[in-house]
Design a protein around this motif. Structure first.
Motif, short mmCIF file in Angstrom:
data_model
loop_
_atom_site.label_atom_id
_atom_site.label_comp_id
_atom_site.label_asym_id
_atom_site.label_seq_id
_atom_site.Cartn_x
_atom_site.Cartn_y
_atom_site.Cartn_z
N GLU A 137 0.69 -1.35 0.00
CA GLU A 137 0.13 -0.07 0.03
C GLU A 137 0.96 1.33 -0.02
OE1 GLU A 137 -3.67 -0.05 2.74
OE2 GLU A 137 -2.69 2.10 3.32
N ALA A 138 1.55 1.53 1.23
CA ALA A 138 2.39 2.76 1.35
C ALA A 138 3.32 2.70 2.48
CB ALA A 138 1.27 3.84 1.66
N PHE B 92 8.09 -2.45 3.85
CA PHE B 92 7.94 -3.69 4.69
C PHE B 92 9.14 -4.15 5.79
CE2 PHE B 92 4.73 -4.42 1.37
CZ PHE B 92 3.75 -4.50 2.02
N ASN C 213 5.69 -0.10 -3.45
CA ASN C 213 4.33 0.51 -3.09
C ASN C 213 3.60 1.13 -3.79
OD1 ASN C 213 4.00 -0.61 -0.10
ND2 ASN C 213 5.73 0.52 0.14
N HIS D 62 -3.01 -8.36 3.16
CA HIS D 62 -2.16 -7.66 3.68
C HIS D 62 -1.54 -8.24 4.97
CE1 HIS D 62 0.28 -3.99 4.98
NE2 HIS D 62 0.35 -3.64 3.64
N1 URA Z 1 2.78 -1.66 4.34
C1 URA Z 1 2.73 -1.38 3.08
O1 URA Z 1 1.82 -1.55 2.54
N2 URA Z 1 3.92 -1.15 2.71
C2 URA Z 1 4.92 -0.89 3.41
O2 URA Z 1 5.93 -0.66 2.84
C3 URA Z 1 4.88 -1.16 4.86
C4 URA Z 1 3.71 -1.37 5.24
#
Ligand code: URA
Length: 214
Positions: free
Chosen positions: A46-47, A59, A86, A165
């Motif tokens: 995601e982000a 991550f 992401n 996720h």
């Molecule tokens: N969640 C995500 O989607 N991406 C990341 O880089 C970290 C947590």
């Protein structure tokens, strides 16, 4: 040019990007992780969250650590098999979901990364990532996860699968048959065997015990 050199050019542009408001609050652009020369799969999250923003790597926080455990159990090497990115490269304040405008303004980096990588498969990790490329924005990840589908990006069609996720799995500890954690194991096993070839790792049972504690 090798993939890494092409990606370095995109990354250099991305590092200076101020196209959306996330550029104002980020500490680091979180461009990617993994070896682009060996990775056959692009995994899209995601982000970036707080730890990702601090380190510049995707991550690497709590969710990332849980993802690492699942990958390891499936025999998927985070460093060699995956190129991790992401939907947006900068952390949204308070870890809110990135807006459609932020995702649209960041899309050129994402599509350039996918184009250069030309992966054998794309894994959409979580609903935000899936919805960025799925026409029905009401799609439920629980309904489509685990099934291969085609996704066309910049005129090129890729084999794709959605998976849960890891943040969702952090809130769902059950390891009962049919639980999200079990489904994640199944999905990664399919990805491993169908894209990377079978190479068995360690016992699922002992991993389940360890993961139940995370
Ligand atoms: N969640 C995500 O989607 N991406 C990341 O880089 C970290 C947590």
């Amino acid at each position: 040019m090798i993939k890494k050199e092409c990606l370095d050019i995109v990354q250099a542009k991305c590092e200076n990007c101020q196209d959306c408001i996330l550029g104002k609050t980020r500490n680091n652009v979180v461009f990617s992780d993994g070896n682009p020369e060996t990775a056959r799969i692009v995994l899209i999250g995601e982000a970036p969250g707080e730890t990702e923003d601090e380190t510049g790597k995707p991550f690497v926080g709590r969710a990332g650590k849980l993802l690492n455990q699942f990958l390891e159990e499936a025999g998927i090497s985070r460093q060699d098999d995956l190129y991790i990115i992401n939907t947006v490269k900068c952390r949204p304040p308070e870890n809110r979901v990135p807006t459609d405008v932020e995702k649209a303004l960041c899309e050129r980096y994402l599509t350039a990364q996918i184009d250069i990588m030309n992966p054998q498969a794309i894994i959409f990790c979580g609903a935000t990532s899936l919805k960025s490329f799925w026409s029905d924005k009401k799609v439920q990840i629980s309904k489509v996860r685990g099934n291969w589908f085609d996704v066309t990006i910049n005129g090129k069609t890729y084999k794709a699968m959605a998976i849960f996720h890891p943040s969702y799995l952090l809130r769902n500890h059950s390891i009962e048959e049919g639980s999200p954690r079990r489904l994640m194991q199944q999905d990664l096993a399919v990805i491993k065997s169908e894209i990377l070839g079978d190479k068995m790792v360690c016992s699922t049972e002992s991993h389940n015990q360890e993961m139940a504690m995370v």
